[in-house]
Design an enzyme around this catalytic site. Structure first.
Site, short mmCIF file in Angstrom:
data_model
loop_
_atom_site.label_atom_id
_atom_site.label_comp_id
_atom_site.label_asym_id
_atom_site.label_seq_id
_atom_site.Cartn_x
_atom_site.Cartn_y
_atom_site.Cartn_z
N LYS A 160 0.78 -1.27 0.03
CA LYS A 160 0.03 0.01 -0.02
C LYS A 160 0.98 1.18 -0.01
CE LYS A 160 -0.47 -0.39 5.11
NZ LYS A 160 -1.19 -0.70 6.12
N TYR A 164 15.03 30.74 7.24
CA TYR A 164 14.08 31.17 7.80
C TYR A 164 13.89 31.59 9.23
CZ TYR A 164 11.77 30.80 3.03
OH TYR A 164 11.82 30.62 1.83
C1 LIG Z 1 -0.48 -1.71 6.97
C2 LIG Z 1 -1.05 -2.96 7.41
C3 LIG Z 1 -0.37 -4.24 7.40
C4 LIG Z 1 1.20 -4.00 7.21
O1 LIG Z 1 1.69 -3.76 8.60
P1 LIG Z 1 3.14 -3.42 8.96
O2 LIG Z 1 3.29 -3.22 10.32
O3 LIG Z 1 3.87 -2.56 8.07
O4 LIG Z 1 3.99 -4.86 8.59
C5 LIG Z 1 -1.05 -5.37 7.72
N1 LIG Z 1 -2.35 -5.23 7.87
C6 LIG Z 1 -3.19 -4.42 7.77
C7 LIG Z 1 -4.52 -4.29 7.86
C8 LIG Z 1 -2.45 -3.13 7.63
O5 LIG Z 1 -3.21 -2.03 7.40
#
Ligand SMILES: *Cc1c(COP(=O)(O)O)cnc(C)c1O
Length: 366
Positions: free
Chosen positions: A41, A261
């Site tokens: 993702k 800045y």
């Molecule tokens: C993002 C996510 C994962 C992966 O989690 P990590 O801590 O990055 O391994 C797994 N399951 C769900 C439902 C997620 O949203």
């Protein structure tokens, strides 16, 4: 791949696809109860799903997870026969896309379930789906009440093949948090309300919690990309990312003069300030102002003054060899995403997913 050539780039992001594959293999060796998916993702945590997915696929990964339907459609052709699950539930009206492109929804509510069952019955097919059960996160997933409704009205699952029952851990990176056991207990109880189906439970850190949290399918993201799944203990994962920025100018600043800045840093001696071509628009958090560091040949240069949108200033007074054209390490062997996160009060996940879109990108093949 960026249009900018390496010769002219102000910052270069290198991604080691071989290290991602090695990390996936290491997780496969630890998760002996079932296969290990790749969570890709947010563009594979900012590193580039279009590169990461084929690398994992070639290594044998056949399960992928994304947050959004659009992310799934973008990788569908890159992993032809793989299961691609969408974690965020079904946006009403999008069911047909899942069916047409062979994307597996993660049903997160009774409304999701009804929509998917209706589509299945209307099209006269059994349709696969995963079912998310809420065991304590209280974001998405069937609640305890939803599960009792389902137990009393099993017809609501008509036409649905449950490929996995899924739940997500709240504090898996903290092995002593009692929520880990509580969630495992609640998941066991939830399974009693549902037709028999394989389970998907552990994220990255969950894989390291112990046998109870391993299941028929693990869903790691962060650990694939080198984030430490066992904070407080040495990182078992290989590092994946290198981010370097070019020194665009070096400027002498007299004592009493300020840099950047709002003049938040004042030179106390004649100082050589290295101006690097990276800023908060590239994901270098403004919270690093007067706190961050960059490295040159293993030596730390203090970040002085405010991080600005496109430029950041470092004190190179003690390093006369650091000059126009020198490269400074922002992420690399001397400073991991987790290190950077610790300085600005976030986690490695946010560091990676904030990485900007202006870098020249180099992918080292698996
Ligand atoms: C993002 C996510 C994962 C992966 O989690 P990590 O801590 O990055 O391994 C797994 N399951 C769900 C439902 C997620 O949203």
């Amino acid at each position: 791949m960026s249009e900018v050539s390496l010769e002219t780039a102000c910052a270069i992001l290198e991604v080691d696809l071989g290290a991602i594959v090695a990390n996936w293999r290491l997780l496969c060796r630890r998760h002996v109860t079932g296969p290990v998916a790749g969570v890709v993702k947010a563009d594979a945590y900012g590193l580039g799903a279009s590169q990461v997915v084929p690398a994992l696929y070639d290594a044998g990964c056949r399960h992928f997870f994304v947050a959004l339907l659009d992310e799934a459609l973008a990788i569908r052709d890159l992993a032809p026969d793989a299961l691609i699950g969408v974690l965020s539930g079904i946006v009403p009206g999008s069911e047909a896309y899942y069916q047409r492109f062979g994307i597996t929804p993660v049903l997160c509510s009774l409304a999701d379930l009804d929509a998917w069952s209706t589509l299945a019955q209307r099209s006269g097919q059994r349709l696969p789906a995963m079912l998310q059960v809420d065991t304590g996160m209280h974001r998405l997933g069937l609640s305890h009440h939803d599960l009792t409704v389902l137990r009393d009205e099993p017809a609501r699952l008509a036409g649905i093949d449950i490929t996995y029952v899924l739940s997500h851990l709240v504090a898996s990176e903290e092995p002593d948090d009692p929520k880990n056991v509580q969630q495992a207990d609640r998941l066991d109880a939830a399974l009693g309300h549902l037709p028999a189906a394989p389970v998907s439970f552990a994220n990255s850190s969950g894989i390291f919690l112990g046998d109870r949290w391993c299941s028929a399918l693990a869903r790691p993201g962060a650990a694939l990309y080198g984030i430490n799944p066992t904070p407080g203990a040495p990182n078992p994962m290989r590092s994946v990312v290198r981010l370097s920025t070019r020194v665009l100018a070096v400027r002498e600043v007299l004592p009493g003069e300020t840099v950047g800045y709002n003049g938040t840093w004042t030179a106390s001696r004649v100082s050589r300030i290295a101006v690097a071509g990276i800023g908060y628009a590239d994901g270098l958090s403004r919270a690093l102002s007067n706190r961050g560091r960059a490295y040159c040949d293993g030596r730390a240069l203090a970040l002085v003054g405010r991080v600005s949108m496109d430029l950041t200033t470092f004190d190179a007074t003690d390093y006369p060899d650091v000059d126009c054209g020198s490269w400074l390490e922002i992420i690399g062997p001397n400073q991991s995403p987790d290190d950077l996160a610790a300085i600005c009060g976030t986690n490695g996940y946010e560091i990676l997913t904030s990485l900007g879109r202006r870098f020249a990108r180099v992918y080292h093949p698996a």
